[in-house]
Motif scaffolding. Structure first.
Motif, PDB file in Angstrom:
ATOM      1  N   VAL A 167      50.038 -17.224  22.082  1.00  0.00           N
ATOM      2  CA  VAL A 167      49.703 -16.495  20.859  1.00  0.00           C
ATOM      3  C   VAL A 167      48.208 -16.593  20.568  1.00  0.00           C
ATOM      4  O   VAL A 167      47.768 -16.282  19.465  1.00  0.00           O
ATOM      5  N   GLY A 168      47.468 -17.123  21.542  1.00  0.00           N
ATOM      6  CA  GLY A 168      46.029 -17.227  21.368  1.00  0.00           C
ATOM      7  C   GLY A 168      45.588 -18.605  20.934  1.00  0.00           C
ATOM      8  O   GLY A 168      44.632 -19.158  21.480  1.00  0.00           O
ATOM      9  N   VAL A 169      46.237 -19.157  19.933  1.00  0.00           N
ATOM     10  CA  VAL A 169      45.904 -20.486  19.437  1.00  0.00           C
ATOM     11  C   VAL A 169      47.131 -21.375  19.628  1.00  0.00           C
ATOM     12  O   VAL A 169      48.209 -21.070  19.102  1.00  0.00           O
ATOM     13  N   LEU A 170      46.966 -22.485  20.352  1.00  0.00           N
ATOM     14  CA  LEU A 170      48.091 -23.363  20.676  1.00  0.00           C
ATOM     15  C   LEU A 170      47.710 -24.810  20.355  1.00  0.00           C
ATOM     16  O   LEU A 170      46.554 -25.219  20.487  1.00  0.00           O
ATOM     17  N   PHE A 171      48.741 -25.571  19.955  1.00  0.00           N
ATOM     18  CA  PHE A 171      48.569 -27.002  19.703  1.00  0.00           C
ATOM     19  C   PHE A 171      49.441 -27.768  20.712  1.00  0.00           C
ATOM     20  O   PHE A 171      50.679 -27.678  20.662  1.00  0.00           O
ATOM     21  N   VAL A 172      48.805 -28.476  21.617  1.00  0.00           N
ATOM     22  CA  VAL A 172      49.508 -29.222  22.675  1.00  0.00           C
ATOM     23  C   VAL A 172      49.856 -30.610  22.150  1.00  0.00           C
ATOM     24  O   VAL A 172      48.968 -31.327  21.653  1.00  0.00           O
ATOM     25  N   PRO A 173      51.120 -31.020  22.199  1.00  0.00           N
ATOM     26  CA  PRO A 173      51.502 -32.365  21.732  1.00  0.00           C
ATOM     27  C   PRO A 173      50.900 -33.459  22.611  1.00  0.00           C
ATOM     28  O   PRO A 173      50.505 -33.230  23.760  1.00  0.00           O
ATOM     29  N   GLN A 174      50.882 -34.655  22.029  1.00  0.00           N
ATOM     30  CA  GLN A 174      50.394 -35.816  22.778  1.00  0.00           C
ATOM     31  C   GLN A 174      51.360 -36.131  23.916  1.00  0.00           C
ATOM     32  O   GLN A 174      52.576 -35.941  23.810  1.00  0.00           O
ATOM     33  N   GLN A 175      50.783 -36.657  25.016  1.00  0.00           N
ATOM     34  CA  GLN A 175      51.550 -37.043  26.203  1.00  0.00           C
ATOM     35  C   GLN A 175      52.231 -35.849  26.869  1.00  0.00           C
ATOM     36  O   GLN A 175      53.288 -35.989  27.479  1.00  0.00           O
ATOM     37  N   GLU A 176      51.607 -34.679  26.763  1.00  0.00           N
ATOM     38  CA  GLU A 176      52.070 -33.500  27.493  1.00  0.00           C
ATOM     39  C   GLU A 176      50.869 -32.803  28.102  1.00  0.00           C
ATOM     40  O   GLU A 176      49.747 -32.885  27.568  1.00  0.00           O
ATOM     41  N   ALA A 177      51.142 -32.140  29.220  1.00  0.00           N
ATOM     42  CA  ALA A 177      50.099 -31.366  29.904  1.00  0.00           C
ATOM     43  C   ALA A 177      50.665 -29.977  30.191  1.00  0.00           C
ATOM     44  O   ALA A 177      51.696 -29.863  30.872  1.00  0.00           O
ATOM     45  N   TRP A 178      49.990 -28.942  29.685  1.00  0.00           N
ATOM     46  CA  TRP A 178      50.435 -27.565  29.876  1.00  0.00           C
ATOM     47  C   TRP A 178      49.573 -26.926  30.965  1.00  0.00           C
ATOM     48  O   TRP A 178      48.339 -26.902  30.877  1.00  0.00           O
ATOM     49  N   VAL A 179      50.237 -26.441  31.991  1.00  0.00           N
ATOM     50  CA  VAL A 179      49.549 -25.793  33.117  1.00  0.00           C
ATOM     51  C   VAL A 179      49.477 -24.294  32.831  1.00  0.00           C
ATOM     52  O   VAL A 179      50.498 -23.626  32.638  1.00  0.00           O
ATOM     53  N   VAL A 180      48.239 -23.781  32.819  1.00  0.00           N
ATOM     54  CA  VAL A 180      47.998 -22.377  32.470  1.00  0.00           C
ATOM     55  C   VAL A 180      47.585 -21.604  33.724  1.00  0.00           C
ATOM     56  O   VAL A 180      46.724 -22.078  34.494  1.00  0.00           O
ATOM     57  N   GLU A 181      48.178 -20.433  33.919  1.00  0.00           N
ATOM     58  CA  GLU A 181      47.807 -19.521  34.998  1.00  0.00           C
ATOM     59  C   GLU A 181      47.187 -18.265  34.377  1.00  0.00           C
ATOM     60  O   GLU A 181      47.685 -17.753  33.357  1.00  0.00           O
ATOM     61  N   ASN A 222      43.903 -25.666  21.383  1.00  0.00           N
ATOM     62  CA  ASN A 222      43.479 -24.941  22.574  1.00  0.00           C
ATOM     63  C   ASN A 222      43.551 -23.438  22.274  1.00  0.00           C
ATOM     64  O   ASN A 222      44.396 -22.977  21.470  1.00  0.00           O
ATOM     65  N   PHE A 223      42.665 -22.674  22.959  1.00  0.00           N
ATOM     66  CA  PHE A 223      42.615 -21.218  22.794  1.00  0.00           C
ATOM     67  C   PHE A 223      42.867 -20.568  24.143  1.00  0.00           C
ATOM     68  O   PHE A 223      42.326 -20.972  25.167  1.00  0.00           O
ATOM     69  N   LEU A 224      43.716 -19.510  24.132  1.00  0.00           N
ATOM     70  CA  LEU A 224      44.035 -18.753  25.334  1.00  0.00           C
ATOM     71  C   LEU A 224      43.841 -17.263  25.068  1.00  0.00           C
ATOM     72  O   LEU A 224      43.858 -16.804  23.901  1.00  0.00           O
ATOM     73  N   ILE A 225      43.690 -16.532  26.142  1.00  0.00           N
ATOM     74  CA  ILE A 225      43.566 -15.075  26.047  1.00  0.00           C
ATOM     75  C   ILE A 225      44.954 -14.477  26.196  1.00  0.00           C
ATOM     76  O   ILE A 225      45.608 -14.691  27.230  1.00  0.00           O
ATOM     77  N   PRO A 226      45.420 -13.787  25.214  1.00  0.00           N
ATOM     78  CA  PRO A 226      46.753 -13.175  25.344  1.00  0.00           C
ATOM     79  C   PRO A 226      46.813 -12.188  26.515  1.00  0.00           C
ATOM     80  O   PRO A 226      45.813 -11.601  26.922  1.00  0.00           O
ATOM     81  N   LEU A 227      47.988 -12.061  27.080  1.00  0.00           N
ATOM     82  CA  LEU A 227      48.316 -11.175  28.193  1.00  0.00           C
ATOM     83  C   LEU A 227      47.714 -11.646  29.522  1.00  0.00           C
ATOM     84  O   LEU A 227      48.329 -11.464  30.578  1.00  0.00           O
ATOM     85  N   LEU A 228      46.543 -12.232  29.510  1.00  0.00           N
ATOM     86  CA  LEU A 228      45.941 -12.689  30.768  1.00  0.00           C
ATOM     87  C   LEU A 228      46.381 -14.117  31.132  1.00  0.00           C
ATOM     88  O   LEU A 228      46.630 -14.410  32.299  1.00  0.00           O
ATOM     89  N   ASP A 229      46.427 -14.989  30.113  1.00  0.00           N
ATOM     90  CA  ASP A 229      46.797 -16.382  30.348  1.00  0.00           C
ATOM     91  C   ASP A 229      48.282 -16.577  30.059  1.00  0.00           C
ATOM     92  O   ASP A 229      48.822 -16.007  29.085  1.00  0.00           O
ATOM     93  N   ARG A 230      48.919 -17.395  30.902  1.00  0.00           N
ATOM     94  CA  ARG A 230      50.351 -17.686  30.748  1.00  0.00           C
ATOM     95  C   ARG A 230      50.587 -19.169  30.997  1.00  0.00           C
ATOM     96  O   ARG A 230      50.044 -19.734  31.949  1.00  0.00           O
ATOM     97  N   ILE A 231      51.369 -19.789  30.120  1.00  0.00           N
ATOM     98  CA  ILE A 231      51.745 -21.199  30.309  1.00  0.00           C
ATOM     99  C   ILE A 231      52.875 -21.249  31.329  1.00  0.00           C
ATOM    100  O   ILE A 231      53.998 -20.807  31.069  1.00  0.00           O
TER     101      ILE A 231
END
Length: 313
Positions: A28-42, A56-65
């Motif tokens: 959704v563009g703006v994400l909050f990653v919890p502690q002790q987790e790692a999100w892999v983005v493509e 964390n900030f992502l580009i919608p449509l281009l970035d995917r978790i």
């Protein structure tokens, strides 16, 4: 394909915390990653970066978790399996595996299912390590067996981004007949130790008795020796005292004889003793051998007087 993999993993593993969440977070563009987790983005199907805990900030449509990796310690039950020891005894053994994701990138792209792969590696390593040990050593070297399995898993799982922290064997099931044989062996060993202890006690008792008898004999011989020495010393002292008394008596007698009328007194004493001795004759026996002039007291006294005068000169 994912459904078949999940069924395959559930068939081998007991319920455990899931590494890969079924529902991935949406971009959704703006994400909050919890502690002790790692999100892999493509980004456009290619690995882009790993989101750190926090904002964390992502580009919608281009970035995917694509993957969500938990960095907490994971506990996995290793299913029960059969293994053959070095002395050809079949055992049923299970365990518990403690894992942690060290590198989220390798854990996501290095292997399809890291937990399943590590579990299979733990099972094969367990069978391999048990094949090197006999049944008795399996129970004695349980800690070293766990350590060897952990080392083998870490060597293979390094490229998967997973570190095996601990491996613990939960239960070891022995066949009933082998268990009965082990019980008989334990009882025989206990009887053997009891027999050895009893024999050692008997030996120590015999040694103590012999040592006591030896000491008693030594003390008795030393006491007898001391007694004989004291007795001999007493007899020697008695002989010396008697000799001194006799010498003094002879000196006194000689001095008395040298005085005036000493020979007459000696003659009178000899005559008196002769008469007393003559009166005791024939009391102990009826057979006697006497000289012809036994009753001549005057002659006997005259002989004694001559002897006394000779000693005086």
């Amino acid at each position: 394909l994912q459904r078949s993999q999940q069924l395959k993993r559930s068939a081998w593993l007991a319920p455990a915390p899931c590494r890969l969440n079924s529902g991935l977070p949406m971009n959704v563009g703006v994400l909050f990653v919890p502690q002790q987790e790692a999100w892999v983005v493509e980004r456009m199907g290619k690995f882009h970066r790993i989101l750190e805990p926090g904002l964390n900030f992502l580009i919608p449509l281009l970035d995917r978790i694509r993957y969500v990796q938990s960095l907490k310690e994971i506990v996995i039950n290793v299913p029960e399996q059969s293994a053959v020891t070095l002395d050809n005894v079949t055992l049923q053994i299970d365990g518990v595996l403690y894992l942690r994701v060290i590198d989220p990138y390798k854990a996501s792209y290095g292997v399809e299912d890291p937990e399943y792969a590590v579990t299979q590696l733990a099972q094969t390593t367990m069978r391999s390590e048990l094949g090197k040990l006999s049944l008795d050593r399996v129970f004695r070297e349980r800690e070293s067996l766990n350590a060897n399995i952990v080392d083998a898993i870490n060597q293979a799982s390094d490229c998967w981004g997973i570190r095996c922290l601990r491996y613990e064997i939960k239960d070891i099931h022995v066949p009933p007949r082998v268990k009965e044989s082990m019980q008989m062996q334990v009882e025989a060993e206990r009887r053997k130790r009891a027999t050895v202890l009893e024999s050692e006690g008997t030996r120590e008792s015999a040694i103590n008795v012999a040592e006591g008898q030896k000491q008693a004999q030594i003390l008795a011989s030393e006491a007898e020796k001391a007694e004989q020495i004291n007795k001999a010393a007493g007899e020697a002292n008695a002989m010396l005292v008697k000799a001194r008394a006799k010498a003094e008596a002879i000196q006194l007698l000689a001095a008395a004889l040298a005085q005036q009328h000493g020979s007459a007194a000696a003659s009178f004493s000899v005559a008196e003793q002769y008469v007393n001795a003559f009166s005791k004759l024939a009391k102990d026996s009826n057979t006697l051998l006497l000289p012809a002039n036994t009753g001549d007291v005057t002659n006997m006294v005259a002989q004694v007087s001559v002897v006394g005068e000779t000693q005086t000169r």
